[in-house]
Write an enzyme that holds these catalytic residues in place. Structure first.
Site, PDB file in Angstrom:
ATOM      1  N   SER A  31      -2.617   3.392  10.359  1.00  0.00           N
ATOM      2  CA  SER A  31      -3.623   2.498  10.961  1.00  0.00           C
ATOM      3  C   SER A  31      -2.935   1.161  11.225  1.00  0.00           C
ATOM      4  O   SER A  31      -1.838   0.917  10.694  1.00  0.00           O
ATOM      5  CB  SER A  31      -4.805   2.273  10.009  1.00  0.00           C
ATOM      6  OG  SER A  31      -4.395   1.446   8.919  1.00  0.00           O
ATOM      7  N   TYR A  91      -3.860  -1.635  10.061  1.00  0.00           N
ATOM      8  CA  TYR A  91      -3.771  -2.292   8.743  1.00  0.00           C
ATOM      9  C   TYR A  91      -2.498  -1.834   8.008  1.00  0.00           C
ATOM     10  O   TYR A  91      -1.702  -2.650   7.542  1.00  0.00           O
ATOM     11  CB  TYR A  91      -5.019  -1.981   7.897  1.00  0.00           C
ATOM     12  CG  TYR A  91      -4.719  -2.049   6.427  1.00  0.00           C
ATOM     13  CD1 TYR A  91      -4.537  -3.289   5.802  1.00  0.00           C
ATOM     14  CD2 TYR A  91      -4.542  -0.895   5.663  1.00  0.00           C
ATOM     15  CE1 TYR A  91      -4.188  -3.362   4.472  1.00  0.00           C
ATOM     16  CE2 TYR A  91      -4.204  -0.962   4.330  1.00  0.00           C
ATOM     17  CZ  TYR A  91      -4.030  -2.193   3.734  1.00  0.00           C
ATOM     18  OH  TYR A  91      -3.684  -2.260   2.416  1.00  0.00           O
ATOM     19  N   HIS A  92      -2.314  -0.497   7.923  1.00  0.00           N
ATOM     20  CA  HIS A  92      -1.138   0.004   7.205  1.00  0.00           C
ATOM     21  C   HIS A  92       0.150  -0.432   7.912  1.00  0.00           C
ATOM     22  O   HIS A  92       1.167  -0.688   7.277  1.00  0.00           O
ATOM     23  CB  HIS A  92      -1.194   1.534   7.099  1.00  0.00           C
ATOM     24  CG  HIS A  92      -2.234   2.038   6.136  1.00  0.00           C
ATOM     25  ND1 HIS A  92      -3.444   2.533   6.536  1.00  0.00           N
ATOM     26  CD2 HIS A  92      -2.241   2.103   4.776  1.00  0.00           C
ATOM     27  CE1 HIS A  92      -4.152   2.906   5.475  1.00  0.00           C
ATOM     28  NE2 HIS A  92      -3.441   2.648   4.389  1.00  0.00           N
ATOM     29  N   THR A 140       0.819  -1.213   0.000  1.00  0.00           N
ATOM     30  CA  THR A 140       0.000   0.000   0.000  1.00  0.00           C
ATOM     31  C   THR A 140       0.855   1.265   0.000  1.00  0.00           C
ATOM     32  O   THR A 140       1.948   1.287   0.581  1.00  0.00           O
ATOM     33  CB  THR A 140      -0.926   0.014   1.243  1.00  0.00           C
ATOM     34  OG1 THR A 140      -1.613   1.261   1.299  1.00  0.00           O
ATOM     35  CG2 THR A 140      -0.159  -0.151   2.547  1.00  0.00           C
TER      36      THR A 140
HETATM   37  N1  USQ Z   1     -12.601   9.358   3.421  1.00  0.00           N
HETATM   38  C1  USQ Z   1     -13.575  10.359   3.475  1.00  0.00           C
HETATM   39  N2  USQ Z   1     -14.862   9.955   3.397  1.00  0.00           N
HETATM   40  C2  USQ Z   1     -15.235   8.646   3.254  1.00  0.00           C
HETATM   41  C3  USQ Z   1     -14.225   7.652   3.191  1.00  0.00           C
HETATM   42  C4  USQ Z   1     -12.918   8.057   3.288  1.00  0.00           C
HETATM   43  O1  USQ Z   1     -13.295  11.547   3.598  1.00  0.00           O
HETATM   44  O2  USQ Z   1     -16.427   8.370   3.183  1.00  0.00           O
HETATM   45  C5  USQ Z   1     -11.188   9.759   3.492  1.00  0.00           C
HETATM   46  C6  USQ Z   1     -10.413   9.070   4.607  1.00  0.00           C
HETATM   47  O3  USQ Z   1     -10.553   9.764   5.831  1.00  0.00           O
HETATM   48  C7  USQ Z   1      -9.002   9.059   4.030  1.00  0.00           C
HETATM   49  C8  USQ Z   1      -9.217   8.949   2.522  1.00  0.00           C
HETATM   50  O4  USQ Z   1     -10.567   9.331   2.287  1.00  0.00           O
HETATM   51  O5  USQ Z   1      -8.385  10.276   4.275  1.00  0.00           O
HETATM   52  C9  USQ Z   1      -8.975   7.565   1.943  1.00  0.00           C
HETATM   53  O6  USQ Z   1      -9.792   6.622   2.619  1.00  0.00           O
HETATM   54  P1  USQ Z   1     -10.193   5.216   1.945  1.00  0.00           P
HETATM   55  O7  USQ Z   1     -11.154   4.540   2.866  1.00  0.00           O
HETATM   56  O8  USQ Z   1     -10.612   5.407   0.540  1.00  0.00           O
HETATM   57  O9  USQ Z   1      -8.787   4.458   1.852  1.00  0.00           O
HETATM   58  P2  USQ Z   1      -7.857   3.841   2.990  1.00  0.00           P
HETATM   59  O10 USQ Z   1      -8.546   3.616   4.258  1.00  0.00           O
HETATM   60  O11 USQ Z   1      -6.609   4.647   3.029  1.00  0.00           O
HETATM   61  O12 USQ Z   1      -7.496   2.400   2.429  1.00  0.00           O
HETATM   62  C10 USQ Z   1      -7.700   2.009   1.080  1.00  0.00           C
HETATM   63  C11 USQ Z   1      -7.796   0.477   1.034  1.00  0.00           C
HETATM   64  C12 USQ Z   1      -6.467  -0.136   1.455  1.00  0.00           C
HETATM   65  C13 USQ Z   1      -5.343   0.435   0.616  1.00  0.00           C
HETATM   66  C14 USQ Z   1      -5.334   1.960   0.726  1.00  0.00           C
HETATM   67  C15 USQ Z   1      -4.330   2.571  -0.208  1.00  0.00           C
HETATM   68  O13 USQ Z   1      -8.849   0.026   1.862  1.00  0.00           O
HETATM   69  O14 USQ Z   1      -6.532  -1.553   1.287  1.00  0.00           O
HETATM   70  O15 USQ Z   1      -4.103  -0.050   1.067  1.00  0.00           O
HETATM   71  O16 USQ Z   1      -6.630   2.448   0.297  1.00  0.00           O
HETATM   72  S1  USQ Z   1      -3.681   4.050   0.477  1.00  0.00           S
HETATM   73  O17 USQ Z   1      -4.773   4.869   0.986  1.00  0.00           O
HETATM   74  O18 USQ Z   1      -2.954   4.726  -0.563  1.00  0.00           O
HETATM   75  O19 USQ Z   1      -2.822   3.677   1.599  1.00  0.00           O
END
Ligand code: USQ
Length: 369
Positions: free
Chosen positions: A154, A156-157, A113
């Protein structure tokens, strides 16, 4: 297949209906003539089953997708933290130990990730895994190529940053060929293969634990729910379309690192955007209302992010960008299955500081330039 059990635990389901694995494999065979063999066991627990399979099958490559993949799920409770750590780290360690014990030359392609780099404004373009640094020594300035300092946001990360150390060790000690794909947030729902038949349809998670931000916004727009921006929406993240992600995995398989060369790391991301920009884009396209929620995560309120992805570009990746209009395809899928949406599952209830009432502003916030 742990996602099917977790769906039952969370009381929600993919927006798209997912057939049984047996039906999916059968339909794939009917359509393509190709056989996918299926063995159902847990690689984090059944080490000897895994070892036997590797010895019998003698794979060229193992694509390691067997990890709990949601940050919010990993932060729900101490149970979820422990499950995520035990599952992800034991799974990775068992796989690497089994490859060593099999004495076969198997290339591991791991889904990592972008989150291993952390989401503070770094003030530099994020390199592909390794950072060139200069240190002062008694003999003058020395140049080093070190692993980019991990900064997980997190549990997970965090498991993915720990995976990187396991890869480092098994590569150095046993010479395993390993490729780690630092992937951004995936958007889009269909690939050429999943479009071949309704039985092959892909998961489409929209709930507060497993749904990712852009896909969630698109479903929210279709079902008439306000777009759920956390905090100011100034969080900038890296993105990749699902079809590009599939192409990248193929490219990684086709281009294994040389034997005894270091762990290969690709940034599997094609563009960066703020959450606020994505909400505006979806709102302009659909007329959806944007609503700002208390941020349940500890993360920088605003950050800048630019990411190197030259390696995949050199291998011929021609990225699908948000502007390509392909967002409409996601809207169409969401519209087709909107009757399956449980709106009560949309809001994120997993909180980084155990209290949904407060805004979890993270310590990363101060580091915004
Ligand atoms: N976010 C919002 N509103 C929402 C959902 C999320 O503002 O309804 C924000 C979160 O707070 C965060 C961002 O959008 O700042 C990204 O959240 P996300 O849920 O789209 O992604 P994340 O939790 O970071 O994880 C997802 C995948 C994970 C992968 C990661 C790549 O679930 O498996 O590793 O994206 S990365 O984010 O580049 O680390």
């Amino acid at each position: 297949m742990s996602r099917r059990t977790i769906d039952i635990e969370l009381g929600c389901d993919s927006l798209t209906p997912i057939s049984s694995i047996f039906k999916r494999i059968e339909r794939w065979k009917e359509l393509t003539g190709k056989t996918i063999e299926f063995y159902n066991f847990d690689i984090s627990r059944n080490y000897h089953r895994l070892l036997t399979l590797i010895k019998d099958f003698e794979p060229d490559t193992v694509v390691h997708f067997a990890e709990q993949r949601a940050a919010p799920y990993s932060m729900k409770s101490s149970y979820h933290k422990r499950y995520t750590v035990n599952n992800n780290l034991s799974g990775t360690n068992n796989l690497l130990a089994a490859i060593v014990e099999s004495q076969l030359d198997v290339h591991t392609v791991h889904l990592g990730t972008m989150g291993v780099y952390g989401y503070q404004t770094a003030g530099l373009q994020i390199p592909e895994g390794y950072l060139k640094v200069f240190v002062e020594t008694d003999e003058g300035q020395k140049e080093l190529d070190i692993m980019y300092p991990p900064s997980p946001g997190s549990i997970y990360h965090m498991t993915k940053t720990q995976d990187a150390l396991l890869f480092y060790f098994y590569n150095k000690n046993d010479g395993l060929r390993i490729t780690d794909l630092h992937q951004g947030v995936v958007w889009g729902t269909t690939t050429e293969e999943t479009e071949m038949d309704v039985v092959l349809v892909n998961r489409f998670d929209y709930d507060g634990d497993y749904g990712t931000v852009l896909n969630r916004f698109l479903v929210q727009a279709v079902v008439g729910h306000p777009l759920t921006v956390h905090g100011t929406g100034g969080q900038t993240r890296a993105f990749i379309h699902i079809r590009d992600m599939v192409k990248c995995i193929r490219m990684a398989i086709d281009n294994p690192p040389e034997l005894w060369s270091r762990v290969e790391i690709f940034n599997q991301a094609t563009e960066t955007h703020s959450v606020r920009y994505l909400a505006q884009l979806v709102s302009e396209a659909t007329g959806a209302e944007i609503r700002y929620f208390k941020n349940p995560r500890k993360e920088a309120l605003e950050n800048r992010l630019t990411v190197k992805n030259e390696k995949f570009m050199r291998l011929g990746l021609n990225p699908i960008k948000l502007e390509s209009g392909i967002m409409n395809e996601v809207i169409q899928v969401a519209d087709k299955y909107k009757h399956r949406c449980d709106k009560s599952r949309i809001i994120c209830t997993s909180c980084w500081c155990n209290d949904m009432e407060v805004d979890c502003q993270g310590s990363d916030s101060e580091q915004v330039n």
